[in-house]
Design a protein around this motif. Structure first.
Motif, PDB file in Angstrom:
ATOM      1  N   PRO A  99     -18.014  19.826 -26.059  1.00 22.01           N
ATOM      2  CA  PRO A  99     -17.815  18.584 -26.799  1.00 22.01           C
ATOM      3  C   PRO A  99     -18.244  18.740 -28.259  1.00 22.01           C
ATOM      4  CG  PRO A  99     -19.690  18.389 -25.322  1.00 22.01           C
ATOM      5  CD  PRO A  99     -19.118  19.754 -25.131  1.00 22.01           C
ATOM      6  N   ASP A 100     -17.493  18.161 -29.146  1.00 21.34           N
ATOM      7  CA  ASP A 100     -17.784  18.193 -30.576  1.00 21.34           C
ATOM      8  C   ASP A 100     -17.827  16.741 -31.053  1.00 21.34           C
ATOM      9  OD1 ASP A 100     -18.124  18.917 -33.207  1.00 21.34           O
ATOM     10  OD2 ASP A 100     -16.039  19.529 -33.508  1.00 21.34           O
ATOM     11  N   ARG A 130     -17.540  14.102 -16.916  1.00 19.73           N
ATOM     12  CA  ARG A 130     -18.489  13.314 -16.124  1.00 19.73           C
ATOM     13  C   ARG A 130     -19.674  12.886 -16.985  1.00 19.73           C
ATOM     14  NH1 ARG A 130     -17.087  13.496 -11.035  1.00 19.73           N
ATOM     15  NH2 ARG A 130     -15.671  15.079 -10.298  1.00 19.73           N
ATOM     16  N   ASN A 131     -20.263  11.735 -16.636  1.00 17.61           N
ATOM     17  CA  ASN A 131     -21.428  11.245 -17.367  1.00 17.61           C
ATOM     18  C   ASN A 131     -22.708  11.844 -16.778  1.00 17.61           C
ATOM     19  OD1 ASN A 131     -21.986   9.752 -15.037  1.00 17.61           O
ATOM     20  ND2 ASN A 131     -21.323   7.811 -15.931  1.00 17.61           N
ATOM     21  N   LYS A 132     -23.860  11.389 -17.272  1.00 20.33           N
ATOM     22  CA  LYS A 132     -25.143  11.937 -16.820  1.00 20.33           C
ATOM     23  C   LYS A 132     -25.409  11.690 -15.349  1.00 20.33           C
ATOM     24  CE  LYS A 132     -27.331  11.678 -21.315  1.00 20.33           C
ATOM     25  NZ  LYS A 132     -28.379  11.070 -22.128  1.00 20.33           N
ATOM     26  N   LYS A 133     -24.814  10.641 -14.789  1.00 18.47           N
ATOM     27  CA  LYS A 133     -24.989  10.334 -13.365  1.00 18.47           C
ATOM     28  C   LYS A 133     -23.926  11.008 -12.512  1.00 18.47           C
ATOM     29  CE  LYS A 133     -27.152   5.941 -14.398  1.00 18.47           C
ATOM     30  NZ  LYS A 133     -27.055   4.486 -14.326  1.00 18.47           N
ATOM     31  N   ASP A 134     -23.179  11.939 -13.099  1.00 21.53           N
ATOM     32  CA  ASP A 134     -22.128  12.713 -12.440  1.00 21.53           C
ATOM     33  C   ASP A 134     -20.963  11.847 -11.957  1.00 21.53           C
ATOM     34  OD1 ASP A 134     -21.200  15.294 -11.946  1.00 21.53           O
ATOM     35  OD2 ASP A 134     -21.696  15.131  -9.812  1.00 21.53           O
ATOM     36  N   LYS A 135     -20.740  10.722 -12.633  1.00 23.22           N
ATOM     37  CA  LYS A 135     -19.601   9.871 -12.310  1.00 23.22           C
ATOM     38  C   LYS A 135     -18.445  10.207 -13.240  1.00 23.22           C
ATOM     39  CE  LYS A 135     -22.079   6.054 -10.296  1.00 23.22           C
ATOM     40  NZ  LYS A 135     -22.272   4.628 -10.241  1.00 23.22           N
ATOM     41  N   TRP A 163     -19.300  10.623 -26.113  1.00 28.09           N
ATOM     42  CA  TRP A 163     -19.719  11.949 -25.682  1.00 28.09           C
ATOM     43  C   TRP A 163     -20.306  11.861 -24.277  1.00 28.09           C
ATOM     44  CZ3 TRP A 163     -24.453  13.985 -24.216  1.00 28.09           C
ATOM     45  CH2 TRP A 163     -24.517  15.367 -24.140  1.00 28.09           C
ATOM     46  N   HIS A 164     -19.931  12.818 -23.424  1.00 31.72           N
ATOM     47  CA  HIS A 164     -20.480  12.916 -22.072  1.00 31.72           C
ATOM     48  C   HIS A 164     -20.805  14.383 -21.794  1.00 31.72           C
ATOM     49  CE1 HIS A 164     -19.655   8.757 -21.117  1.00 31.72           C
ATOM     50  NE2 HIS A 164     -18.486   8.909 -21.713  1.00 31.72           N
ATOM     51  N   PRO A 165     -21.911  14.645 -21.106  1.00 36.55           N
ATOM     52  CA  PRO A 165     -22.412  16.012 -20.997  1.00 36.55           C
ATOM     53  C   PRO A 165     -21.734  16.908 -19.962  1.00 36.55           C
ATOM     54  CG  PRO A 165     -23.897  14.509 -19.887  1.00 36.55           C
ATOM     55  CD  PRO A 165     -22.832  13.670 -20.527  1.00 36.55           C
ATOM     56  N   GLY A 166     -21.171  16.363 -18.915  1.00 39.75           N
ATOM     57  CA  GLY A 166     -20.702  17.211 -17.826  1.00 39.75           C
ATOM     58  C   GLY A 166     -19.194  17.238 -17.664  1.00 39.75           C
TER      59      GLY A 166
END
Length: 177
Positions: A99-100, A130-135, A163-166
Motif C-alpha cells: 500500500p502507498d 483485509r482490515n486489522k480484524k481480518d475482515k 489504507w488497510h494492512p492485510g
C-alpha cells in the motif's frame, strides 16, 4: 503512467513555465534596452525550469525504483518461506501487495514473481484487502497476465479510499509449459 510519458509531459510543463518566465523577463529587459541581459535571462529561465522539472521527475523515479526493489526482495523472502523449488507448482508463484498512502486514497501496488523453471502462468489474480480484524474490505481481480518462468514484475495498482494492512490472494489461471 510510464516514465517516458512522465518525462515528455514534465518537459512540456517545464518548457511552458520556462517560456512564460523567459518571455516576461525578455520583454522587461528589452524595454530597458538591455538586449544582452534579456537573452541571458531568456536562456537561463528555460534552463532552470527544465532542470527543476527533470530533477523532480528523477526523484519520483528513484523512489519508485526503491519501492520496486523492496517488493522484489519481499517476493524472494516469501518464496524461501513457502515455495517448492523441487516441483513446478502454484507454490512457486508469489504476490506482494504494497500500500502507498496518498492524501485522499491509497494505491495498492501489485508485484508478482514466477519462481518455476519451466512453467508460465497465464490468468488473473484475485486479491482481497483485509482490515486489522481480518475482515474483507474489498476485492480486486487483475486483468489477464502472463508471467514467464523466473520473471518478476509490477503488474498494476488499484486505488481505494483508505489504507488497510492485510491482504490475501488466489490464482485464477493455469500453469503451462
Amino acid at each position: 503512467m510510464s516514465f517516458q510519458s512522465l518525462y515528455f509531459w514534465g518537459n512540456i510543463v517545464g518548457v511552458s513555465i520556462g517560456l512564460f518566465v523567459a518571455i516576461s523577463t525578455f520583454i522587461h529587459y528589452r524595454k530597458l534596452n538591455q538586449t544582452g541581459r534579456a537573452i541571458r535571462w531568456f536562456i537561463g529561465s528555460l534552463t532552470v525550469c527544465l532542470i527543476f522539472v527533470n530533477g523532480l521527475i528523477k526523484i519520483v523515479e528513484i523512489m519508485d525504483d526503491h519501492m520496486r526493489k523492496e517488493a522484489f526482495e519481499l517476493l524472494d523472502e516469501s518464496f524461501k518461506e513457502r515455495g517448492d523449488p523441487n516441483n513446478e507448482s502454484y507454490d512457486n508463484l508469489e504476490i506482494v501487495v504494497t500500500p502507498d498512502k496518498q492524501r485522499s486514497s491509497t494505491s495498492y501496488n501489485i508485484y508478482v514473481a514466477n519462481f518455476n523453471k519451466q512453467y508460465s502462468y497465464k490468468g488473473k489474480i484475485k486479491i482481497t484487502i483485509r482490515n486489522k480484524k481480518d475482515k474483507k474490505v474489498f476485492t480486486h481481480v487483475t486483468e489477464t497476465i502472463t508471467i514467464k518462468p523466473g520473471e518478476k514484475k509490477e503488474i498494476e495498482n488499484t486505488l481505494y479510499d483508505t489504507w488497510h494492512p492485510g491482504y490475501s490472494w488466489r490464482w485464477l489461471g493455469e500453469l503451462k509449459k
